[in-house]
Write an enzyme that holds these catalytic residues in place. Structure first.
Site, mmCIF file in Angstrom:
data_model
loop_
_atom_site.group_PDB
_atom_site.id
_atom_site.type_symbol
_atom_site.label_atom_id
_atom_site.label_comp_id
_atom_site.label_asym_id
_atom_site.label_seq_id
_atom_site.Cartn_x
_atom_site.Cartn_y
_atom_site.Cartn_z
ATOM 1 N N TYR A 91 0.855 -1.182 0.000
ATOM 2 C CA TYR A 91 0.000 0.000 0.000
ATOM 3 C C TYR A 91 0.893 1.234 0.000
ATOM 4 C CZ TYR A 91 -4.297 2.542 0.300
ATOM 5 O OH TYR A 91 -5.338 3.382 -0.001
ATOM 6 N N LYS A 162 -5.933 -2.102 -1.213
ATOM 7 C CA LYS A 162 -6.815 -1.837 -0.075
ATOM 8 C C LYS A 162 -7.408 -3.138 0.458
ATOM 9 C CE LYS A 162 -8.203 2.294 1.525
ATOM 10 N NZ LYS A 162 -7.439 3.539 1.536
#
Length: 557
Positions: A91, A162
């Site tokens: 991420y 995510k």
């Protein structure tokens, strides 16, 4: 149950060389693997050695995503083995770089790509997805990816990353998650000319056609997966983000992470900082550099938190100031959206941030405008001059867009600044010899726990109260020792425990308020939620084999 080569091609089933001899024989894969048997720990070690051999974070990202495509259990075992180490790769900040090079890094399709030309057929496209039970969807249209702008179809890296954290941090089962890209084109001229670009090659479609696509998508998803399917909106442009949130929030189980998730993690940091400043949130004056969806989301949640302290909404709003690209937001100024108008005050117009800081004298300064270096030496020194313990959050992502670095903050505030950032920064050693560990206000503290809680109790709609509750839980998990080290958030190594506590608290309040839909209510809510959490341990594929008493098995002639 699949057999043969299909088992090795399915990341949900594949265990690589961890298949036992008996499993290999029963699944018809004996001979398709080397004659070696490795435990999962040995496989993790192998991945780590390959990871350490690489020098580029983008190459490390590709390594981990390739593993996810081959062996899902091992991928999450690796991530959870050292979440602090791997989160910046899967991420922020590396995912931003990966999105910019998504065409080059593209190996295997992951998620569902729906285009503006598929209107009228989205329900059919959802039937193509192999999983019939989906509990969580992260959807983007790629128009505002992190602080990088319009990346079009390359933005698919965000929903994929995510949802990987939904599982790694929150324990949401990966086969119940679906990343979605709504491709309506891109206004990024560089991408339109890029021979490797994987999306539609035309300008963004807007207006009624865009709205019709979103309406059809929401209806098709809930028709296929149920009204309790969680739909998280991610990285939509400001105008669409607020509009769609207001449009859908009371009809579907949905939230916008850029508005509400960012707000929750920022307020969590502020609540933790209050234990250092020894006062109430309503005692502070907050100045935002930026007035987009993140800033407005944080501001609205701060107002809610101040109201909880007993301050009126009007008084709370008076304590919040905002600066956008045109300067200080004041009454009578041109080009104010309804959301910005909400925080406009009677004041003369000002444009320069340094002058605004000198004039307003905030106790809290929050940067969410993705303008790298916006918090200059002068601003940081002024904040330290106005306040004994200035609170300064540089929340923009990726690292290159951060308003200041941790080192600059501590240097120019003489070590007195209370700091949080959106991207990770290395520890900083002060001249006194004290080492401070900057708090990273990462949304991953919020959305995995929220998702787990919402899914576990079948919450019908997600109100702002859920995000204030989440902020309170996160702040409570910060120890006094953490605060002394400069941390405003719990160590990332505890994020799974934090997510579980968030989920339990959300579920408890949902049942108390009669907004849950999973009944009967579990007697032990925490035990029930723990039972829903994904396990990274391999499944056993050996058939349940046993014998009967010899007499019972006799063949009668």
């Amino acid at each position: 149950m699949k057999k043969g080569y299909e088992v090795l091609r399915d990341p949900h089933l594949n265990k690589g060389m961890a298949f036992t001899l008996e499993e290999r024989q029963q699944l018809n894969i004996h001979g398709l693997l080397p004659p070696c048997f490795l435990g999962q720990d040995a496989q993790v070690y192998s991945i780590l050695k390959n990871f350490e051999r690489l020098t580029s974070d983008l190459d490390r990202y590709i390594l981990l995503m390739s593993l996810q495509d081959r062996n899902e259990k091992l991928f999450y075992k690796v991530l959870t083995s050292d979440i602090e180490r791997f989160m910046p790769i899967v991420y922020t900040p590396t995912v931003g770089l990966a999105c910019q090079h998504y065409g080059l890094a593209f190996r295997r399709p992951r998620g569902l790509f729906i285009t503006i030309h598929d209107r009228g057929h989205i329900a059919t496209m959802l039937q193509s997805w192999p999983e019939s039970v989906i509990k969580a969807i992260v959807v983007t249209d790629g128009e505002r990816i992190l602080g990088l702008g319009d990346l079009g179809c390359y933005g698919m890296g965000i929903p994929v990353g995510k949802l990987a954290l939904y599982t790694a941090c929150g324990g949401v089962k990966p086969h119940q998650c679906l990343p979605v890209m709504l491709d309506v084109g891109t206004d990024n001229e560089t991408l339109l000319k890029d021979p490797l670009y994987i999306g539609l090659r035309h300008k963004r479609i807007r207006g009624q056609a865009y709205d019709d696509l979103l309406d059809e998508f929401m209806e098709a998803v809930t028709s296929r997966y149920g009204m309790n399917c969680l739909i998280q909106f991610e990285d939509f442009a400001n105008a669409n983000a607020f509009r769609l949130l207001h449009k859908y929030r009371n009809k579907y189980c949905t939230f916008n992470d850029d508005i509400q998730g960012t707000a929750s993690v920022a307020v969590a940091g502020l609540l933790a900082a209050l234990r250092i400043t020894k006062n109430r949130l309503s005692d502070h004056t907050v100045l935002f550099q930026g007035a987009g969806e993140a800033a407005l989301g944080i501001a609205n949640l701060i107002v809610m938190a101040m109201q909880k302290e007993g301050v009126s909404k009007e008084e709370a709003i008076k304590r919040i100031w905002m600066v956008d690209s045109k300067g200080l937001i004041v009454k009578g100024r041109a080009s104010l959206t309804p959301e910005k108008e909400h925080f406009a005050h009677e004041h003369c117009e000002m444009k320069n941030l340094e002058d605004i800081v000198k004039d307003i004298k905030p106790t809290v300064l929050i940067g969410v405008a993705a303008i790298g270096g916006a918090f200059t030496q002068q601003i940081l020194q002024d904040m330290a001059a106005f306040n004994k313990r200035p609170i300064i959050f540089a929340l923009s992502n990726p690292t290159s867009k951060a308003e200041c670095t941790a080192e600059q903050l501590y240097k120019y505030t003489e070590g007195r600044g209370i700091f949080a950032s959106g991207s990770p920064f290395d520890p900083v050693t002060l001249p006194s010899g004290q080492t401070l560990y900057p708090g990273q206000g990462n949304n991953s503290y919020v959305f995995p726990g929220v998702a787990l809680g919402v899914i576990s109790c079948g919450l019908k709609h997600i109100g702002d109260d859920v995000f204030l509750t989440t902020a309170e839980v996160i702040a409570q998990e910060v120890s006094e020792e953490n605060l002394q080290e400069g941390r405003l958030y719990p160590p990332l190594v505890t994020i799974q425990q934090v997510s579980l506590k968030i989920a339990v608290r959300i579920a408890k309040e949902a049942y108390r308020n009669n907004t849950a839909s999973t009944y009967p209510q579990p007697e032990d809510l925490e035990a029930f939620i723990r039972s829903q959490v994904y396990s990274t341990d391999y499944n056993c594929f050996v058939a349940d084999s046993y014998t009967w008493p010899e007499e019972a098995m006799k063949v009668k002639l």
